[in-house]
Scaffold this active site. Structure first.
Site: not given
Ligand code: PMP
Length: 389
Positions: A245, A334
């Site tokens: 959803t 990340c």
């Molecule tokens: N690709 C790149 C180049 C990113 O910098 C990031 C986030 N750091 C992502 C993908 C992942 O995106 P999301 O945080 O929305 O999962």
């Protein structure tokens, strides 16, 4: 909000007031399930349809492509890569082209495909550019997919993605191009046409939309030829390519942030460029910062600056600045918890000790030149202080 200096906008941004307002309004009133056949379902479906249209516009889609909503950039990348590789039995074991410095959400599904027997080949990104000779050499007729980011999240390098598209067109009849535009979106002007891509990843929280939302734009030809298969199976939402959803409030808020950002793109780019130039000028002229090296790609997006410190671990500096209310990241937030933390920096050409001493500054159009000056002062003071240990 206090007096903090938030220079970690590539990790995430604060949701804009417009996006927040949109979220609340849709969550309060259009709470039906977009798949329900009654009036409230139809209303929610209309919200999604409008959001798709707004986002299509911001990527210059004149071809009638499909915007599939996902849980973010990570899921969009996984869907593009795994969904393409598994779309047809004859793709099994074929070649996938990528770049050396991709985000973990591209690297990891590719590693899973390598385990299944696919051949993964990497275009080197030394110095922050895609090696043009490698593009030509690696674009062999058995390539079924190329997955290349437009802007690198750690160095800000803006890659020549249209050169990859041209090589695929010439030599790879089965290939489609997937572009991870997570860091490029609304920071550099582009369109799906100028990139020549069939799949495009977008993330909402990097552009002042809500977290946990993103999209994969899909070219109409890819849909027509069944060139993409789903990775989530269930009720068949999102053209059968992403079951579950949908979240109309988040999708509408994402679309609002995108529309606002798109209409202000040139002012935002000017602003980001001004901030970046201020930082680079101070680094070049302030003797207290002479030990800091800028990892400067030949062409870069205006919002990301990668700095290697003189023998100070990035994490140490990050915490020292954080104690002063200044927020930057070490490499990429990340990936800074995983073993892939320095891969893009290594692919740029940095040694491991240099990569460990590298911080990333990433601006928003809401930052000011005064904040850049305060950051430079704090950085120089902390370099002097930490160098004593
Ligand atoms: N690709 C790149 C180049 C990113 O910098 C990031 C986030 N750091 C992502 C993908 C992942 O995106 P999301 O945080 O929305 O999962």
């Amino acid at each position: 909000m206090g007096n903090e200096i938030y220079f970690d906008n590539s990790a995430t941004t604060r949701i804009s007031e417009e996006a927040l307002k949109t979220y609340l309004s849709v969550a309060r009133s259009e709470y039906g399930n977009p798949s329900s056949l009654h009036g409230m379902g139809k209303d929610a479906e209309t919200v999604l349809k409008d959001a798709r249209q707004s986002i299509s516009k911001t990527v210059g889609d004149a071809a009638g492509g499909t915007v599939l909503f996902t849980s973010g950039g990570t899921e969009a990348n996984n869907l593009a890569i795994l969904g393409r590789a598994h779309a047809k039995p004859r793709f099994k074991g074929k070649t996938i082209l990528t770049s050396a410095g991709e985000h973990a959400s591209v690297k990891m599904p590719l590693a899973a495909l390598a385990d299944e027997g696919y051949r993964i080949v990497e275009i080197p990104t030394t110095g922050g550019r895609l090696d043009p000779e490698a593009i030509l050499k690696l674009a062999t007729p058995d390539v079924i997919l190329a997955s290349v980011m437009l802007v690198n999240n750690e160095t800000g390098a803006l890659y020549d993605v249209p050169a990859v598209a041209a090589a695929l067109r010439r030599s790879c009849p089965d290939a489609i191009l997937h572009v991870d535009a997570t860091q490029a979106y609304l920071k550099v002007p582009f369109s799906v046409k100028t990139l020549g891509c069939g799949l495009l990843t977008l993330s909402s929280h990097k552009i002042e939309g809500p977290k946990g939302t993103g999209a994969l734009w899909v070219d109409p030809g890819v849909i027509r030829n069944r060139g993409l298969s789903p990775i989530l199976l269930g009720g068949g939402q999102e053209t059968g390519l992403r079951s579950g959803t949908e979240d109309p409030p988040s999708c509408a808020a994402f679309a609002k942030a995108a529309a606002v950002g798109y209409s202000a793109l040139s002012e935002r780019v000017s602003r980001l460029t001004e901030l970046r130039e201020r930082l680079l000028a101070t680094l070049a002229s302030d003797p207290r910062l002479s030990g800091v090296r800028v990892n400067l790609p030949p062409v870069s997006a205006p919002h990301i600056v990668s700095l290697t410190l003189p023998r100070i671990k990035s994490e140490t500096m990050l915490h020292a600045l954080s104690a002063r209310g200044i927020y930057v990241s070490s490499g990429s937030a990340c990936s800074s918890h995983g073993k892939h933390g320095t891969s893009a920096l290594s692919a740029f050409g940095l040694s491991d000790p240099d990569a460990d001493a590298t911080i990333r500054v990433s601006f928003s159009h809401r930052n000011t030149t005064e904040q850049v000056d305060l950051f430079c002062d704090a950085l120089s003071e902390e370099i002097a202080r930490l160098a004593r240990f």
